[in-house]
Design a protein around this motif. Structure first.
Motif, short mmCIF file in Angstrom:
data_model
loop_
_atom_site.label_atom_id
_atom_site.label_comp_id
_atom_site.label_asym_id
_atom_site.label_seq_id
_atom_site.Cartn_x
_atom_site.Cartn_y
_atom_site.Cartn_z
N SER A 64 29.17 47.91 31.53
CA SER A 64 30.19 47.29 30.71
C SER A 64 29.99 45.79 30.56
O SER A 64 30.38 45.20 29.56
CB SER A 64 31.57 47.56 31.30
N LEU A 65 29.43 45.11 31.56
CA LEU A 65 29.11 43.69 31.51
C LEU A 65 30.28 42.80 31.11
O LEU A 65 30.14 41.90 30.31
CB LEU A 65 27.93 43.44 30.57
N SER A 66 31.45 43.05 31.65
CA SER A 66 32.59 42.18 31.39
C SER A 66 32.45 40.91 32.20
O SER A 66 32.07 40.93 33.36
CB SER A 66 33.90 42.87 31.77
N GLU A 67 32.74 39.77 31.57
CA GLU A 67 32.68 38.51 32.28
C GLU A 67 34.07 38.01 32.67
O GLU A 67 34.18 37.15 33.50
CB GLU A 67 31.98 37.46 31.41
N ASP A 68 35.10 38.52 32.06
CA ASP A 68 36.46 38.03 32.31
C ASP A 68 37.21 38.99 33.22
O ASP A 68 38.15 39.64 32.80
CB ASP A 68 37.19 37.84 30.99
N LEU A 69 36.79 39.06 34.49
CA LEU A 69 37.41 39.99 35.42
C LEU A 69 38.81 39.51 35.81
O LEU A 69 39.11 38.32 35.74
CB LEU A 69 36.54 40.12 36.67
N PRO A 70 39.66 40.44 36.25
CA PRO A 70 41.01 40.03 36.66
C PRO A 70 40.97 39.23 37.95
O PRO A 70 40.14 39.47 38.83
CB PRO A 70 41.74 41.36 36.86
N VAL A 71 41.88 38.27 38.07
CA VAL A 71 42.01 37.43 39.24
C VAL A 71 43.49 37.38 39.61
O VAL A 71 44.35 37.28 38.73
CB VAL A 71 41.50 35.99 38.96
N ALA A 72 43.78 37.46 40.91
CA ALA A 72 45.15 37.31 41.39
C ALA A 72 45.20 36.13 42.35
O ALA A 72 44.41 36.04 43.28
CB ALA A 72 45.62 38.58 42.10
N VAL A 73 46.11 35.20 42.08
CA VAL A 73 46.36 34.08 42.98
C VAL A 73 47.65 34.42 43.71
O VAL A 73 48.68 34.64 43.08
CB VAL A 73 46.51 32.75 42.23
N VAL A 74 47.59 34.46 45.05
CA VAL A 74 48.74 34.86 45.86
C VAL A 74 49.17 33.69 46.74
O VAL A 74 48.35 33.10 47.43
CB VAL A 74 48.42 36.09 46.73
#
Length: 126
Positions: A64-74
């Motif tokens: 899939s080569l996605s560059e915009d992976l999900p990120v969570a700031v906790v």
């Protein structure tokens, strides 16, 4: 050093890895502002797959080569301190999801002998 036990509030900011603030990663700006605000701590977690309001799936799978992976700031701190920090997020987060959850801190202990100084590689120095 912040002491934190008992009832607390967990702030989670879900954004994309490629989201930026003044040419820097947005998650970095959120962490640095949380630090300046004196919050107890903040961590960034990179997701391997997910989707949000756009319904576009982002994944780390090779094909899939996605560059915009999900990120969570906790961030976890007292309710008063977390709520006082929310106006900072109003300015920073234009796309994403911000959630608040009640939680209970069982243990919050820093490293012993921590001078707070780190070298370029992130290792503690004495």
């Amino acid at each position: 050093m912040t002491r934190l036990t008992g009832r607390a509030l967990r702030l989670t900011v879900y954004i994309g890895e490629d989201d930026t603030w003044h040419h820097k990663p947005l998650y970095t700006e959120i962490v640095h502002r949380a630090h300046r605000a004196g919050l107890a701590g903040a961590s960034v977690f990179r997701g391997i797959e997910g989707f949000g309001a756009s319904s576009r799936i982002h994944t780390s799978r090779l094909l899939s080569l996605s560059e915009d992976l999900p990120v969570a700031v906790v961030v976890v701190d007292t309710e008063e301190r977390v709520r006082a920090f929310l106006p900072e997020l109003d300015e920073l987060v234009t796309e994403g999801l911000v959630t608040l959850d009640d939680c209970e801190v069982i243990r919050y202990v820093g490293r012993t002998g921590d001078t707070g100084k780190t070298d370029v590689k992130g290792k503690k120095s004495l």
